[in-house]
Design a protein around this motif. Sequence first.
Motif, short mmCIF file in Angstrom:
data_model
loop_
_atom_site.label_atom_id
_atom_site.label_comp_id
_atom_site.label_asym_id
_atom_site.label_seq_id
_atom_site.Cartn_x
_atom_site.Cartn_y
_atom_site.Cartn_z
N SER A 299 2.25 37.98 64.42
CA SER A 299 3.28 37.18 64.03
C SER A 299 3.63 36.28 65.19
N ARG A 300 4.58 35.23 64.99
CA ARG A 300 4.92 34.45 66.14
C ARG A 300 6.36 34.57 66.53
N SER A 301 6.49 34.14 67.76
CA SER A 301 8.19 34.32 68.17
C SER A 301 8.89 33.56 67.49
N ALA A 302 8.57 32.47 66.75
CA ALA A 302 9.49 31.94 65.77
C ALA A 302 10.18 32.74 64.96
N VAL A 303 9.64 33.76 64.45
CA VAL A 303 10.37 34.50 63.48
C VAL A 303 11.60 35.14 63.96
N ARG A 304 11.54 35.50 65.25
CA ARG A 304 12.77 36.00 65.93
C ARG A 304 14.02 34.75 66.07
N ALA A 305 13.55 33.70 66.20
CA ALA A 305 14.53 32.59 66.38
C ALA A 305 15.12 32.11 64.88
N HIS A 306 14.10 32.58 63.94
CA HIS A 306 14.70 32.27 62.59
C HIS A 306 15.54 33.45 62.28
N GLN A 307 15.42 34.53 62.40
CA GLN A 307 16.34 35.84 62.31
C GLN A 307 17.55 35.54 63.18
N ARG A 308 17.65 35.25 64.29
CA ARG A 308 18.86 34.89 64.89
C ARG A 308 19.71 33.75 64.44
N HIS A 309 19.05 32.93 64.15
CA HIS A 309 19.67 31.80 63.48
C HIS A 309 20.41 32.27 62.07
N MET A 310 19.56 32.85 61.16
CA MET A 310 20.05 33.21 59.98
C MET A 310 21.34 34.36 60.15
N ALA A 311 21.15 35.09 61.31
CA ALA A 311 22.15 36.06 61.58
C ALA A 311 23.44 35.42 61.74
N ARG A 312 23.24 34.48 62.49
CA ARG A 312 24.57 33.38 62.57
C ARG A 312 25.09 32.84 61.47
N THR A 313 24.41 32.36 60.54
CA THR A 313 24.75 31.85 59.38
C THR A 313 25.35 32.64 58.31
N PHE A 314 24.63 33.96 58.15
CA PHE A 314 25.33 34.96 57.34
C PHE A 314 26.57 35.31 58.01
N THR A 315 26.68 35.58 59.06
CA THR A 315 27.93 36.18 59.63
C THR A 315 29.01 35.26 59.33
N ALA A 316 28.68 33.91 59.67
CA ALA A 316 29.72 32.90 59.37
C ALA A 316 30.19 32.69 57.76
N LEU A 317 29.27 32.67 56.94
CA LEU A 317 29.60 32.72 55.83
C LEU A 317 30.28 33.90 55.34
N VAL A 318 29.95 35.44 55.46
CA VAL A 318 30.92 36.30 55.01
C VAL A 318 32.35 36.13 55.83
N ALA A 319 32.36 35.78 56.98
CA ALA A 319 33.60 35.43 57.65
C ALA A 319 34.42 34.46 56.94
N SER A 320 33.89 33.43 56.44
CA SER A 320 34.60 32.43 55.81
C SER A 320 35.17 33.05 54.49
N ARG A 321 34.37 33.62 53.71
CA ARG A 321 34.56 34.23 52.51
C ARG A 321 35.63 35.30 52.58
N ARG A 322 35.75 36.09 53.70
CA ARG A 322 36.90 37.05 53.87
C ARG A 322 37.82 36.76 54.57
N GLY A 323 37.94 35.34 55.02
CA GLY A 323 39.02 34.76 56.04
C GLY A 323 39.32 35.52 57.12
N TRP A 324 37.95 35.73 57.82
CA TRP A 324 38.11 36.35 59.32
C TRP A 324 37.71 35.29 60.41
N ALA A 325 38.16 35.64 61.40
CA ALA A 325 38.03 34.83 62.61
C ALA A 325 36.79 35.14 63.23
N GLN A 326 36.04 34.38 64.05
CA GLN A 326 35.13 34.74 64.85
C GLN A 326 35.56 34.45 66.29
N VAL A 327 35.09 35.18 67.14
CA VAL A 327 35.84 35.19 68.57
C VAL A 327 34.66 34.83 69.45
#
Length: 327
Positions: A299-327
Amino acid sequence: MTQEPDYRNTVTRPAFAELPAPVRAGIESAAGSVVDVAFPSVTTGFTGAYAGLLALGDGRRVFAKAAGPLAPFALEAIPREARILGQLDGRVTAPALVGAAAVGDWQLLVLEAIEGRLPGMPWTAADAEAAHGACLELAALEPTDVAALTDSSLAADVGADPMALACLDELASGARSWPDGIPPLTPDHARELARLGGLAGQALAGERLVHCDLRPDNMLVTPAGRARVVDWNWVTRGPVWCDWVGLLPLMAHHGLDVERMAARSPLLEGVDAEAVDAFLAILVGYLVDACVQPTVPGSRSAVRAHQRHMARTFTALVASRRGWAQV
């Protein structure tokens, strides 16, 4: 801040002419005609296996894949995808199977060529509508047909993933730090995220078709505006809404009103919001754990960049849906 991958350019693949002669001959045999023109290999995806458009001597165009021992993931995935596509027979947006073969220690796959472009570069309302239409087509496949495709279960394979659950518990307890570029949740909200992840096994029970790898580079929007779905090697069974929900975090990151889109989708009609959040939570655990792992062979290292970016967007969406703050 994590940098968003350009899904149009994540990998370098061998050219058709660089494949071993028996592999090229095997592709021609599976295609049913000699190759007249081999176009440049695609630069999407995360493996180093061959993948490219071919113009055949009989006037047809096909899309071919070929994987050898240096691309072990693709080597295993190609025959699995060939079996699934053969059973789907062009239904639910999937490309039609033209042929498949094994040549020595290589696996080959030849598919219908689909004219189209990647959606989500960035996501627009029109691209989102096309992707939603594809998810509706996937959802229409009868459970008996889905059962013939796969005996795997999203609830077991994702909802009960021990590494994802352990990651969420470690984030909640403070035993694991949030990766660089992913704004952390407060301790209280990290514990709530872990609680939600623990509900995923139950929330993801279902018998409908789930592609399970729907992302911008696994779709093509045709000139007519229909989204076609490719790369069918992770098919599993689960609720009808999972593929659609899995696209929402990146759409939200690009500024679309995903809460409005979700409220209007028949895929989510009557679905408990807690079940959706449980799905998002378990994927946060999976992605946060995966994005810091070494790159696997082939595999290529880009897969880890993809997963890191998706981790950020998934965390942001669940936080938005739940009304949570990110610090």
